[in-house]
Write a protein that holds these residues in place. Structure first.
Motif, PDB file in Angstrom:
ATOM      1  N   LYS A 117       0.856  -1.186   0.000  1.00 20.00           N
ATOM      2  CA  LYS A 117       0.000   0.000   0.000  1.00 20.00           C
ATOM      3  C   LYS A 117       0.886   1.227   0.000  1.00 20.00           C
ATOM      4  O   LYS A 117       1.713   1.412   0.893  1.00 20.00           O
ATOM      5  CB  LYS A 117      -0.913   0.023   1.235  1.00 20.00           C
ATOM      6  N   ASN A 118       0.713   2.075  -1.016  1.00 24.69           N
ATOM      7  CA  ASN A 118       1.523   3.291  -1.161  1.00 24.69           C
ATOM      8  C   ASN A 118       3.014   2.961  -1.126  1.00 24.69           C
ATOM      9  O   ASN A 118       3.803   3.593  -0.404  1.00 24.69           O
ATOM     10  CB  ASN A 118       1.168   4.314  -0.083  1.00 24.69           C
ATOM     11  N   SER A 119       3.393   1.900  -1.873  1.00 24.09           N
ATOM     12  CA  SER A 119       4.787   1.473  -2.041  1.00 24.09           C
ATOM     13  C   SER A 119       5.404   0.953  -0.750  1.00 24.09           C
ATOM     14  O   SER A 119       6.635   0.853  -0.647  1.00 24.09           O
ATOM     15  CB  SER A 119       5.648   2.620  -2.596  1.00 24.09           C
ATOM     16  N   SER A 146      -2.681   3.665  -3.391  1.00 19.85           N
ATOM     17  CA  SER A 146      -2.152   2.814  -4.465  1.00 19.85           C
ATOM     18  C   SER A 146      -1.847   1.436  -3.878  1.00 19.85           C
ATOM     19  O   SER A 146      -1.323   1.327  -2.763  1.00 19.85           O
ATOM     20  CB  SER A 146      -0.875   3.417  -5.069  1.00 19.85           C
ATOM     21  N   PHE A 147      -2.174   0.370  -4.639  1.00 16.49           N
ATOM     22  CA  PHE A 147      -2.003  -1.005  -4.182  1.00 16.49           C
ATOM     23  C   PHE A 147      -1.296  -1.818  -5.274  1.00 16.49           C
ATOM     24  O   PHE A 147      -1.477  -1.562  -6.469  1.00 16.49           O
ATOM     25  CB  PHE A 147      -3.358  -1.641  -3.850  1.00 16.49           C
ATOM     26  N   GLN A 148      -0.521  -2.815  -4.820  1.00 10.52           N
ATOM     27  CA  GLN A 148       0.226  -3.666  -5.743  1.00 10.52           C
ATOM     28  C   GLN A 148       0.568  -4.986  -5.055  1.00 10.52           C
ATOM     29  O   GLN A 148       0.850  -5.016  -3.847  1.00 10.52           O
ATOM     30  CB  GLN A 148       1.513  -2.977  -6.207  1.00 10.52           C
ATOM     31  N   LEU A 149       0.539  -6.075  -5.831  1.00  9.00           N
ATOM     32  CA  LEU A 149       0.950  -7.389  -5.360  1.00  9.00           C
ATOM     33  C   LEU A 149       2.360  -7.690  -5.856  1.00  9.00           C
ATOM     34  O   LEU A 149       2.713  -7.340  -6.989  1.00  9.00           O
ATOM     35  CB  LEU A 149       0.000  -8.476  -5.855  1.00  9.00           C
ATOM     36  N   VAL A 150       3.145  -8.366  -5.014  1.00 13.28           N
ATOM     37  CA  VAL A 150       4.503  -8.773  -5.389  1.00 13.28           C
ATOM     38  C   VAL A 150       4.607 -10.272  -5.164  1.00 13.28           C
ATOM     39  O   VAL A 150       4.475 -10.758  -4.033  1.00 13.28           O
ATOM     40  CB  VAL A 150       5.568  -8.018  -4.577  1.00 13.28           C
ATOM     41  N   LEU A 151       4.825 -11.017  -6.275  1.00  8.60           N
ATOM     42  CA  LEU A 151       4.929 -12.480  -6.244  1.00  8.60           C
ATOM     43  C   LEU A 151       6.406 -12.865  -6.248  1.00  8.60           C
ATOM     44  O   LEU A 151       7.157 -12.477  -7.144  1.00  8.60           O
ATOM     45  CB  LEU A 151       4.217 -13.077  -7.456  1.00  8.60           C
ATOM     46  N   ARG A 152       6.816 -13.646  -5.241  1.00 10.73           N
ATOM     47  CA  ARG A 152       8.193 -14.112  -5.131  1.00 10.73           C
ATOM     48  C   ARG A 152       8.201 -15.637  -5.250  1.00 10.73           C
ATOM     49  O   ARG A 152       7.516 -16.330  -4.491  1.00 10.73           O
ATOM     50  CB  ARG A 152       8.817 -13.677  -3.808  1.00 10.73           C
ATOM     51  N   THR A 153       8.980 -16.154  -6.230  1.00  3.67           N
ATOM     52  CA  THR A 153       9.078 -17.587  -6.496  1.00  3.67           C
ATOM     53  C   THR A 153      10.544 -17.986  -6.597  1.00  3.67           C
ATOM     54  O   THR A 153      11.444 -17.135  -6.523  1.00  3.67           O
ATOM     55  CB  THR A 153       8.339 -17.938  -7.799  1.00  3.67           C
ATOM     56  N   THR A 154      10.741 -19.284  -6.783  1.00  2.00           N
ATOM     57  CA  THR A 154      12.109 -19.760  -7.000  1.00  2.00           C
ATOM     58  C   THR A 154      12.657 -19.338  -8.354  1.00  2.00           C
ATOM     59  O   THR A 154      13.871 -19.392  -8.584  1.00  2.00           O
ATOM     60  CB  THR A 154      12.133 -21.290  -6.900  1.00  2.00           C
ATOM     61  N   ALA A 155      11.778 -18.910  -9.263  1.00  2.00           N
ATOM     62  CA  ALA A 155      12.225 -18.448 -10.584  1.00  2.00           C
ATOM     63  C   ALA A 155      12.414 -16.939 -10.641  1.00  2.00           C
ATOM     64  O   ALA A 155      12.758 -16.406 -11.697  1.00  2.00           O
ATOM     65  CB  ALA A 155      11.218 -18.873 -11.655  1.00  2.00           C
ATOM     66  N   GLY A 156      12.167 -16.219  -9.522  1.00  2.43           N
ATOM     67  CA  GLY A 156      12.353 -14.779  -9.522  1.00  2.43           C
ATOM     68  C   GLY A 156      11.181 -14.058  -8.865  1.00  2.43           C
ATOM     69  O   GLY A 156      10.266 -14.661  -8.303  1.00  2.43           O
ATOM     70  N   THR A 157      11.210 -12.737  -8.959  1.00  4.40           N
ATOM     71  CA  THR A 157      10.189 -11.867  -8.374  1.00  4.40           C
ATOM     72  C   THR A 157       9.364 -11.247  -9.491  1.00  4.40           C
ATOM     73  O   THR A 157       9.918 -10.712 -10.468  1.00  4.40           O
ATOM     74  CB  THR A 157      10.835 -10.758  -7.526  1.00  4.40           C
ATOM     75  N   PHE A 158       8.042 -11.258  -9.314  1.00  3.81           N
ATOM     76  CA  PHE A 158       7.139 -10.773 -10.356  1.00  3.81           C
ATOM     77  C   PHE A 158       6.109  -9.826  -9.723  1.00  3.81           C
ATOM     78  O   PHE A 158       5.172 -10.289  -9.056  1.00  3.81           O
ATOM     79  CB  PHE A 158       6.433 -11.948 -11.043  1.00  3.81           C
ATOM     80  N   PRO A 159       6.253  -8.521  -9.918  1.00  3.93           N
ATOM     81  CA  PRO A 159       5.273  -7.569  -9.375  1.00  3.93           C
ATOM     82  C   PRO A 159       4.050  -7.467 -10.275  1.00  3.93           C
ATOM     83  O   PRO A 159       4.132  -7.649 -11.501  1.00  3.93           O
ATOM     84  CB  PRO A 159       6.041  -6.248  -9.316  1.00  3.93           C
ATOM     85  N   SER A 160       2.895  -7.166  -9.667  1.00  8.22           N
ATOM     86  CA  SER A 160       1.653  -7.017 -10.421  1.00  8.22           C
ATOM     87  C   SER A 160       1.496  -5.582 -10.914  1.00  8.22           C
ATOM     88  O   SER A 160       2.357  -4.724 -10.688  1.00  8.22           O
ATOM     89  CB  SER A 160       0.462  -7.397  -9.534  1.00  8.22           C
ATOM     90  N   ASN A 161       0.389  -5.339 -11.568  1.00  4.47           N
ATOM     91  CA  ASN A 161       0.078  -3.977 -12.009  1.00  4.47           C
ATOM     92  C   ASN A 161      -0.267  -3.104 -10.804  1.00  4.47           C
ATOM     93  O   ASN A 161      -0.745  -3.584  -9.770  1.00  4.47           O
ATOM     94  CB  ASN A 161      -1.099  -3.998 -12.994  1.00  4.47           C
ATOM     95  N   LEU A 162      -0.026  -1.806 -10.933  1.00  8.57           N
ATOM     96  CA  LEU A 162      -0.280  -0.842  -9.863  1.00  8.57           C
ATOM     97  C   LEU A 162      -1.687  -0.272 -10.023  1.00  8.57           C
ATOM     98  O   LEU A 162      -2.066   0.196 -11.103  1.00  8.57           O
ATOM     99  CB  LEU A 162       0.754   0.284  -9.904  1.00  8.57           C
TER     100      LEU A 162
END
Length: 463
Positions: A117-119, A146-162
């Motif tokens: 939330k708000n970075s 502002s809201f955003q999801l951040v996905l962390r996996t063994t293949a790397g980090t993948f942020p969602s849309n803001l």
């Protein structure tokens, strides 16, 4: 030692259970596994060892190795995790509900899924592999976030849309999401649904993640057929009602929806909880007049408008000249009436001194004779007669000087009645009596007031 082109000759030097020491023609010493030697070999035996390259096996090995590499590439190299697509499901004055599709991790393993939330990291989503929505509360009214999801996996980090959004104002009722329970009055239920449709709000028969209120008139089984608690209690609370209590969803009556429609804003739910008699003015969706649209005033709020006015302060009795006024015990007045003219002059002539806290002291009634006079302290000597002189033609002089002042000169003053000028002499030898000890009397009166309680004092002019 003879040797051939495709083999080498060695002499067995030492032989034990696991390893044999072979000596070459140039004193080359090698260790050779004794298991690979022919049977019957002992120390001193001579053996020939030939070494050949197996090309067929090398090609077969290479084919197997590259096949494994292609399988790894197709399984783990072509597909990668996809960033989540964040969406807004519902927005209210103090909360927001977000949702996203199921996570696609490909062949990677999930490490964490965090909401920002708000970075700034707000929290971690529990059960991220199966949970696809979240509700964030405690927001401020009419504020941008502002809201955003951040996905962390063994293949790397993948942020969602803001996502940027703004919470609703008090006048915006489109964020209401209602779950209906049992409403005994069918007409009231239809009016509430029509009101929600007019306010562009949502309603359902099941509690969802974005449900803001549970509306019913009784905690019995819901119309959708939910069983009572335990499944055997007749008339017990329904499952949705119990779930609403577990999720801290407020349980209100349908009149609250009608109140929001009438007031065109979010109405406080304190007067519409289940078990409280709601205001009768909200039993209809559309009031007939504007006076019916307002909340009813509680008993006693406007009671001061119909109560009789306070009685005015009684006027102080006035007296005529020559008649002594009767002493009246006057209570404390916030706005006193006009005092008699004679008493006002006396109060201005002699200031009253009162001790601290004398306003709340008990006063006893008393009287005083208005004709009382203080005795003179000393007799002034008689003034010698003024001799008469013949008229003079000198111009009129200034007014006579008072006896108490310093004598400067003698001046002629015209006598209006006889038409002669009278010469006024102010001898310096005349002794002027001192003024009466008014201040000492006042001090004595103050001392008496400090020792005992007296009634109202009437000041008397001594002139």
């Amino acid at each position: 030692m003879a040797k051939s082109q495709d083999s080498f000759t060695f002499t067995v030097g030492k032989l034990d259970a696991g390893m044999a020491i072979l000596l070459g023609e140039r004193a080359h010493l090698i260790e050779f596994p004794s298991v690979l030697l022919p049977p019957g070999i002992t120390t001193g035996s001579i053996v020939n060892i030939a070494v050949h390259q197996n090309i067929v096996e090398e090609r077969k090995r290479d084919q197997e190795l590259w096949g494994l590499q292609r399988d790894i590439l197709e399984t783990f190299g072509l597909a990668s995790p996809e960033p989540p697509q964040l969406e807004v499901r519902n927005v209210t004055q103090t909360s927001v509900t977000l949702e996203w599709p199921p996570l696609k991790l490909a062949t990677a393993k999930l490490r964490s899924l965090d909401i920002y939330k708000n970075s700034q990291r707000l929290a971690s989503i529990p059960n991220a592999l199966t949970n696809t929505s979240t509700k964030l509360s405690g927001l401020s009214v009419d504020t941008t976030y502002s809201f955003q999801l951040v996905l962390r996996t063994t293949a790397g980090t993948f942020p969602s849309n803001l996502i940027r959004l703004r919470t609703h104002t008090i006048a915006d009722t489109s964020g209401i999401s209602v779950c209906f329970g049992t409403v005994a009055d069918e007409a009231l239920l239809q009016d509430a649904k029509a009101a929600l449709k007019e306010m562009r709000a949502k309603w359902s028969d099941k509690i969802q993640i974005d449900t803001t209120h549970f509306v019913c008139t009784t905690p019995a089984v819901t119309p959708s057929g939910a069983n009572a608690s335990g499944g055997t209690v007749s008339g017990g609370p329904g499952v949705d009602y119990q779930r609403a209590l577990q999720l801290s969803i407020p349980v209100v009556q349908p009149q609250w929806i009608l109140a929001c429609l009438v007031e065109k804003k979010m109405v406080p739910i304190a007067g519409f909880y289940l078990g409280i008699t709601p205001p009768a003015i909200y039993h209809s969706q559309r009031p007939q007049s504007m006076s019916q649209a307002s909340l009813p005033a509680a008993n006693g709020i406007n009671a001061h408008k119909t109560a009789p006015n306070r009685a005015s302060m009684p006027a102080v009795p006035r007296t005529t000249a020559g008649t002594p006024p009767a002493t009246v015990k006057k209570p404390f007045e916030s706005t006193p009436e006009e005092e008699p003219e004679e008493e006002t002059k006396a109060e201005r002539a002699v200031p009253r001194k009162s001790a601290p806290g004398s306003e709340t002291r008990h006063k006893s009634s008393g009287t005083m004779d208005r004709n009382f006079r203080f005795p003179p302290t000393s007799q002034s000597p008689p003034v010698p007669p003024v001799p008469q002189t013949p008229p003079a033609t000198s111009p009129p002089s200034s007014p006579p000087v008072a006896c108490g002042s310093t004598a400067r000169s003698a001046a002629a003053a015209p006598d209006v009645e006889h038409g002669t000028a009278v010469k006024i002499i102010t001898p310096s030898s005349v002794e002027v009596p001192p003024p009466p000890p008014v201040e000492k009397e006042n001090r004595r009166v103050v001392a008496e007031e400090d020792t005992e309680e007296v009634g109202d004092t009437v000041e008397i002019d001594l002139r």
